[in-house]
Write a protein that holds these residues in place. Structure first.
Motif, PDB file in Angstrom:
ATOM      1  N   ALA A  87      27.931  39.255  -5.930  1.00 18.90           N
ATOM      2  CA  ALA A  87      27.461  37.942  -5.464  1.00 18.90           C
ATOM      3  C   ALA A  87      26.375  37.414  -6.383  1.00 18.90           C
ATOM      4  O   ALA A  87      26.342  36.212  -6.697  1.00 18.90           O
ATOM      5  CB  ALA A  87      26.962  38.046  -4.023  1.00 18.90           C
ATOM      6  N   ARG A  88      25.488  38.296  -6.842  1.00 18.66           N
ATOM      7  CA  ARG A  88      24.447  37.872  -7.777  1.00 18.66           C
ATOM      8  C   ARG A  88      25.046  37.400  -9.099  1.00 18.66           C
ATOM      9  O   ARG A  88      24.464  36.559  -9.790  1.00 18.66           O
ATOM     10  CB  ARG A  88      23.460  39.019  -8.036  1.00 18.66           C
ATOM     11  N   ARG A 104      26.670  42.894  -3.049  1.00 17.99           N
ATOM     12  CA  ARG A 104      25.440  42.189  -3.441  1.00 17.99           C
ATOM     13  C   ARG A 104      25.418  41.933  -4.944  1.00 17.99           C
ATOM     14  O   ARG A 104      25.074  40.842  -5.404  1.00 17.99           O
ATOM     15  CB  ARG A 104      24.201  43.018  -3.058  1.00 17.99           C
ATOM     16  N   THR A 158      24.041  39.649   5.694  1.00 17.76           N
ATOM     17  CA  THR A 158      22.852  40.210   5.049  1.00 17.76           C
ATOM     18  C   THR A 158      22.807  39.929   3.553  1.00 17.76           C
ATOM     19  O   THR A 158      21.847  40.312   2.892  1.00 17.76           O
ATOM     20  CB  THR A 158      22.798  41.743   5.244  1.00 17.76           C
ATOM     21  N   VAL A 159      23.844  39.287   3.003  1.00 19.15           N
ATOM     22  CA  VAL A 159      23.956  39.109   1.556  1.00 19.15           C
ATOM     23  C   VAL A 159      23.881  37.629   1.203  1.00 19.15           C
ATOM     24  O   VAL A 159      24.567  36.801   1.808  1.00 19.15           O
ATOM     25  CB  VAL A 159      25.280  39.688   1.026  1.00 19.15           C
ATOM     26  N   ASP A 160      23.049  37.301   0.223  1.00 15.14           N
ATOM     27  CA  ASP A 160      22.986  35.935  -0.282  1.00 15.14           C
ATOM     28  C   ASP A 160      24.174  35.668  -1.196  1.00 15.14           C
ATOM     29  O   ASP A 160      24.614  36.549  -1.938  1.00 15.14           O
ATOM     30  CB  ASP A 160      21.688  35.713  -1.065  1.00 15.14           C
ATOM     31  N   GLY A 161      24.679  34.450  -1.156  1.00 12.77           N
ATOM     32  CA  GLY A 161      25.789  34.082  -2.017  1.00 12.77           C
ATOM     33  C   GLY A 161      27.038  33.787  -1.216  1.00 12.77           C
ATOM     34  O   GLY A 161      27.020  33.736   0.023  1.00 12.77           O
ATOM     35  N   ASP A 162      28.131  33.575  -1.924  1.00 11.18           N
ATOM     36  CA  ASP A 162      29.402  33.239  -1.289  1.00 11.18           C
ATOM     37  C   ASP A 162      30.142  34.525  -0.952  1.00 11.18           C
ATOM     38  O   ASP A 162      30.968  35.016  -1.725  1.00 11.18           O
ATOM     39  CB  ASP A 162      30.231  32.359  -2.237  1.00 11.18           C
TER      40      ASP A 162
END
Length: 245
Positions: free
Chosen positions: A29-30, A26, A51-55
């Motif tokens: 990715a941030r 996470r 469950t994780v935002d991003g690539d």
């Protein structure tokens, strides 16, 4: 995997599907990384990545299996041509195989315990670094982060108080030592190699008895993965504090 923008940095996190591992995923990715979330099965990896935002891209890798590591190296080479960050997070403990209420004394741990734990915590790291080193050296500012533990310290005050496992703590002492040796070899390059001690984090690794959240524990690994050119190498950190070991 699909082709990534060559300007975007690529990170690989072993044991990335839960606990501190998913928190490191996470965090990276941030920071804008394309993150390869390593898990021992495709099902576990896909569920975690969702469950994780991003690539974030799930990849299958068991650090005890050289064929899986080699296959992943080939995939990463083909898709990206380099690896900017390797986070060796996968780890086990003898307590994984024993009830927490029945903590072993040193004399109750045996050679099989050492083999099981060192196979992942030490030999797995060596396998990963050896295999991915050519791709790391293709990056402009490569970073390796080995997730260790304050329990691996000999010199840090209080590190051994209540230590439940001789096997686990000594595996992290060994990990700290190889971290320093690798860093020494590459001291005159842009490759930086450090150890990240996350502290007493509440995960299934310790029956959620820790006092820190996974994100709190992961922060030091993310920081070491994104060190500037004048950042340290060959050291072990808990948060911003360099530990003796």
């Amino acid at each position: 995997m699909t082709t990534v923008n060559t300007a975007q940095k690529v990170a690989l996190v072993t044991g990335g599907n839960k606990g501190i591992g998913i928190a490191i995923v996470r965090g990276l990715a941030r920071e804008g990384f394309t993150v390869l979330l390593g898990a021992r099965s495709d099902q576990l990896g896909r569920a975690a990545a969702a469950t994780v935002d991003g690539d974030v891209r799930p990849v299958v890798v068991d650090v005890t299996k050289q064929d899986q590591i080699d296959a992943l190296v080939a995939d990463v080479a083909r898709e990206f041509g380099r690896l900017d960050v390797l986070v060796n997070n996968a780890g086990v403990n003898t307590l994984t195989f024993r009830p927490m209420e029945d903590l072993p004394k040193p004399t109750e741990e045996n050679v099989d315990d050492f083999k099981n734990v060192y196979e992942v915590n030490v030999f797995g790291v060596v396998r990963m670094i050896t295999a991915f080193l050519p791709l790391l050296l293709n990056a402009d500012a490569p970073r390796i982060v080995n997730v260790t533990s304050k329990r691996g310290s000999i010199g840090e005050a209080g590190a051994w108080v209540g230590q439940p496992s001789m096997v686990y703590s000594s595996s992290k002492t060994a990990l700290n030592a190889i971290t320093v040796h690798y860093a020494r070899e590459f001291a005159d390059t842009t490759l930086k190699i450090n150890g990240a001690a996350p502290g007493h984090v509440a995960t299934d690794f310790n029956d959620f008895r820790g006092t820190r959240t996974p994100d709190e524990g992961a922060a030091v690994a993310v920081r070491l993965a994104t060190l500037p050119a004048d950042g340290p190498t060959g050291a072990v950190f808990e948060d911003d504090t360099q530990l003796t070991w």
